[in-house]
Write a protein that holds these residues in place. Structure first.
Motif, PDB file in Angstrom:
ATOM      1  N   ASP A  65       0.805  -1.221   0.000  1.00 41.84           N
ATOM      2  CA  ASP A  65       0.000   0.000   0.000  1.00 41.84           C
ATOM      3  C   ASP A  65       0.840   1.274   0.000  1.00 41.84           C
ATOM      4  O   ASP A  65       0.549   2.208  -0.755  1.00 41.84           O
ATOM      5  CB  ASP A  65      -0.952   0.014   1.199  1.00 41.84           C
ATOM      6  N   LEU A  66       1.875   1.344   0.834  1.00 40.86           N
ATOM      7  CA  LEU A  66       2.723   2.532   0.882  1.00 40.86           C
ATOM      8  C   LEU A  66       3.415   2.752  -0.459  1.00 40.86           C
ATOM      9  O   LEU A  66       3.476   3.884  -0.968  1.00 40.86           O
ATOM     10  CB  LEU A  66       3.767   2.399   2.002  1.00 40.86           C
ATOM     11  N   GLU A  67       3.893   1.673  -1.041  1.00 42.33           N
ATOM     12  CA  GLU A  67       4.561   1.763  -2.343  1.00 42.33           C
ATOM     13  C   GLU A  67       3.574   2.219  -3.420  1.00 42.33           C
ATOM     14  O   GLU A  67       3.910   3.070  -4.260  1.00 42.33           O
ATOM     15  CB  GLU A  67       5.157   0.402  -2.689  1.00 42.33           C
ATOM     16  N   LYS A  68       2.364   1.690  -3.404  1.00 38.74           N
ATOM     17  CA  LYS A  68       1.336   2.117  -4.367  1.00 38.74           C
ATOM     18  C   LYS A  68       1.067   3.610  -4.242  1.00 38.74           C
ATOM     19  O   LYS A  68       0.929   4.310  -5.241  1.00 38.74           O
ATOM     20  CB  LYS A  68       0.036   1.347  -4.138  1.00 38.74           C
ATOM     21  N   ASP A  69       0.977   4.086  -3.004  1.00 41.82           N
ATOM     22  CA  ASP A  69       0.739   5.512  -2.776  1.00 41.82           C
ATOM     23  C   ASP A  69       1.854   6.355  -3.374  1.00 41.82           C
ATOM     24  O   ASP A  69       1.594   7.386  -3.984  1.00 41.82           O
ATOM     25  CB  ASP A  69       0.607   5.814  -1.279  1.00 41.82           C
ATOM     26  N   MET A  70       3.085   5.937  -3.196  1.00 37.71           N
ATOM     27  CA  MET A  70       4.224   6.694  -3.727  1.00 37.71           C
ATOM     28  C   MET A  70       4.240   6.658  -5.253  1.00 37.71           C
ATOM     29  O   MET A  70       4.528   7.658  -5.909  1.00 37.71           O
ATOM     30  CB  MET A  70       5.540   6.136  -3.160  1.00 37.71           C
ATOM     31  N   LEU A  71       3.899   5.525  -5.832  1.00 41.91           N
ATOM     32  CA  LEU A  71       3.900   5.391  -7.294  1.00 41.91           C
ATOM     33  C   LEU A  71       2.848   6.280  -7.953  1.00 41.91           C
ATOM     34  O   LEU A  71       3.011   6.673  -9.111  1.00 41.91           O
ATOM     35  CB  LEU A  71       3.677   3.929  -7.687  1.00 41.91           C
ATOM     36  N   GLU A  72       1.799   6.624  -7.231  1.00 46.19           N
ATOM     37  CA  GLU A  72       0.764   7.497  -7.788  1.00 46.19           C
ATOM     38  C   GLU A  72       1.305   8.845  -8.236  1.00 46.19           C
ATOM     39  O   GLU A  72       0.718   9.496  -9.101  1.00 46.19           O
ATOM     40  CB  GLU A  72      -0.352   7.727  -6.762  1.00 46.19           C
ATOM     41  N   PHE A  73       2.432   9.269  -7.684  1.00 47.51           N
ATOM     42  CA  PHE A  73       3.004  10.571  -8.007  1.00 47.51           C
ATOM     43  C   PHE A  73       3.960  10.535  -9.192  1.00 47.51           C
ATOM     44  O   PHE A  73       4.484  11.565  -9.589  1.00 47.51           O
ATOM     45  CB  PHE A  73       3.733  11.144  -6.779  1.00 47.51           C
ATOM     46  N   ASP A  74       4.196   9.370  -9.766  1.00 47.92           N
ATOM     47  CA  ASP A  74       5.133   9.238 -10.884  1.00 47.92           C
ATOM     48  C   ASP A  74       4.364   9.174 -12.200  1.00 47.92           C
ATOM     49  O   ASP A  74       3.340   8.502 -12.298  1.00 47.92           O
ATOM     50  CB  ASP A  74       5.988   7.978 -10.699  1.00 47.92           C
ATOM     51  N   ASP A  75       4.861   9.862 -13.203  1.00 48.85           N
ATOM     52  CA  ASP A  75       4.191   9.916 -14.504  1.00 48.85           C
ATOM     53  C   ASP A  75       4.336   8.635 -15.318  1.00 48.85           C
ATOM     54  O   ASP A  75       3.547   8.407 -16.232  1.00 48.85           O
ATOM     55  CB  ASP A  75       4.740  11.075 -15.340  1.00 48.85           C
ATOM     56  N   ASN A  76       5.321   7.821 -15.040  1.00 47.30           N
ATOM     57  CA  ASN A  76       5.623   6.655 -15.872  1.00 47.30           C
ATOM     58  C   ASN A  76       5.121   5.338 -15.283  1.00 47.30           C
ATOM     59  O   ASN A  76       5.676   4.284 -15.568  1.00 47.30           O
ATOM     60  CB  ASN A  76       7.133   6.570 -16.108  1.00 47.30           C
ATOM     61  N   VAL A  77       4.083   5.387 -14.483  1.00 43.65           N
ATOM     62  CA  VAL A  77       3.564   4.186 -13.828  1.00 43.65           C
ATOM     63  C   VAL A  77       2.802   3.329 -14.832  1.00 43.65           C
ATOM     64  O   VAL A  77       2.067   3.827 -15.676  1.00 43.65           O
ATOM     65  CB  VAL A  77       2.637   4.568 -12.655  1.00 43.65           C
ATOM     66  N   ASN A  78       3.012   2.018 -14.732  1.00 48.73           N
ATOM     67  CA  ASN A  78       2.196   1.068 -15.479  1.00 48.73           C
ATOM     68  C   ASN A  78       1.860  -0.098 -14.558  1.00 48.73           C
ATOM     69  O   ASN A  78       2.212  -0.086 -13.379  1.00 48.73           O
ATOM     70  CB  ASN A  78       2.870   0.629 -16.789  1.00 48.73           C
ATOM     71  N   GLU A  79       1.194  -1.098 -15.075  1.00 46.77           N
ATOM     72  CA  GLU A  79       0.753  -2.211 -14.237  1.00 46.77           C
ATOM     73  C   GLU A  79       1.893  -3.070 -13.706  1.00 46.77           C
ATOM     74  O   GLU A  79       1.686  -3.906 -12.822  1.00 46.77           O
ATOM     75  CB  GLU A  79      -0.275  -3.081 -14.972  1.00 46.77           C
ATOM     76  N   PHE A  80       3.112  -2.842 -14.203  1.00 48.72           N
ATOM     77  CA  PHE A  80       4.276  -3.600 -13.753  1.00 48.72           C
ATOM     78  C   PHE A  80       5.276  -2.726 -12.991  1.00 48.72           C
ATOM     79  O   PHE A  80       6.450  -3.059 -12.879  1.00 48.72           O
ATOM     80  CB  PHE A  80       4.947  -4.299 -14.938  1.00 48.72           C
ATOM     81  N   SER A  81       4.814  -1.596 -12.480  1.00 46.08           N
ATOM     82  CA  SER A  81       5.675  -0.664 -11.750  1.00 46.08           C
ATOM     83  C   SER A  81       5.979  -1.150 -10.342  1.00 46.08           C
ATOM     84  O   SER A  81       5.096  -1.647  -9.648  1.00 46.08           O
ATOM     85  CB  SER A  81       5.014   0.713 -11.663  1.00 46.08           C
ATOM     86  N   ARG A  82       7.220  -0.965  -9.949  1.00 48.66           N
ATOM     87  CA  ARG A  82       7.669  -1.222  -8.579  1.00 48.66           C
ATOM     88  C   ARG A  82       8.725  -0.191  -8.230  1.00 48.66           C
ATOM     89  O   ARG A  82       9.399   0.359  -9.109  1.00 48.66           O
ATOM     90  CB  ARG A  82       8.311  -2.611  -8.438  1.00 48.66           C
ATOM     91  N   LEU A  83       8.885   0.063  -6.951  1.00 48.74           N
ATOM     92  CA  LEU A  83      10.018   0.840  -6.454  1.00 48.74           C
ATOM     93  C   LEU A  83      11.083  -0.176  -6.077  1.00 48.74           C
ATOM     94  O   LEU A  83      10.833  -1.070  -5.257  1.00 48.74           O
ATOM     95  CB  LEU A  83       9.617   1.697  -5.256  1.00 48.74           C
ATOM     96  N   SER A  84      12.245  -0.055  -6.679  1.00 49.40           N
ATOM     97  CA  SER A  84      13.278  -1.074  -6.467  1.00 49.40           C
ATOM     98  C   SER A  84      13.781  -1.116  -5.032  1.00 49.40           C
ATOM     99  O   SER A  84      14.319  -2.134  -4.598  1.00 49.40           O
ATOM    100  CB  SER A  84      14.423  -0.908  -7.461  1.00 49.40           C
ATOM    101  N   CYS A  85      13.566  -0.054  -4.271  1.00 49.63           N
ATOM    102  CA  CYS A  85      13.964  -0.065  -2.857  1.00 49.63           C
ATOM    103  C   CYS A  85      13.098  -1.021  -2.043  1.00 49.63           C
ATOM    104  O   CYS A  85      13.475  -1.423  -0.946  1.00 49.63           O
ATOM    105  CB  CYS A  85      13.916   1.333  -2.256  1.00 49.63           C
ATOM    106  N   GLN A  86      11.950  -1.373  -2.582  1.00 43.77           N
ATOM    107  CA  GLN A  86      11.022  -2.244  -1.863  1.00 43.77           C
ATOM    108  C   GLN A  86      11.113  -3.699  -2.314  1.00 43.77           C
ATOM    109  O   GLN A  86      10.325  -4.539  -1.871  1.00 43.77           O
ATOM    110  CB  GLN A  86       9.597  -1.726  -2.036  1.00 43.77           C
TER     111      GLN A  86
END
Length: 102
Positions: A65-86
């Motif tokens: 959930d926290l990662e999803k919230d952070m990804l909402e602010f990125d313009d290049n999000v797709n269904e396979f987006s992840r933050l590599s720190c997580q």
């Protein structure tokens, strides 16, 4: 040991290996272009955004959930987006491909 391939925005393929830490740490320690990790891996900046190859999605799993919230602010999000720190490095990640999103 996990072998991980990063595809940069310029299309360059970088194959790296590690047995611990996060995928972001691996990228930052090896100067992967586009992976900055400005927040140090605490899921608060999205400067380590990657797109997981669809065939590798089950190996990394979906974002929390926290990662999803952070990804909402990125313009290049797709269904396979992840933050590599997580994404923690384990042997289960061996062979995955990640495209740098930014």
């Amino acid at each position: 040991m996990a072998n991980i391939t990063f595809i940069t925005q310029a299309g360059k393929s970088l194959k790296l290996a590690a047995d611990s830490g996060s995928v972001m740490e691996l990228a930052v320690n090896n100067n992967v272009p586009g992976i900055d990790g400005d927040c140090g891996g605490v899921c608060s900046c999205a400067t380590c955004h990657v797109h997981v190859a669809p065939e590798d999605w089950e190996k990394t799993g979906a974002p929390g959930d926290l990662e999803k919230d952070m990804l909402e602010f990125d313009d290049n999000v797709n269904e396979f987006s992840r933050l590599s720190c997580q994404i923690s490095i384990t042997e289960a990640l061996d062979g995955i491909t990640l495209k740098v999103a930014n």
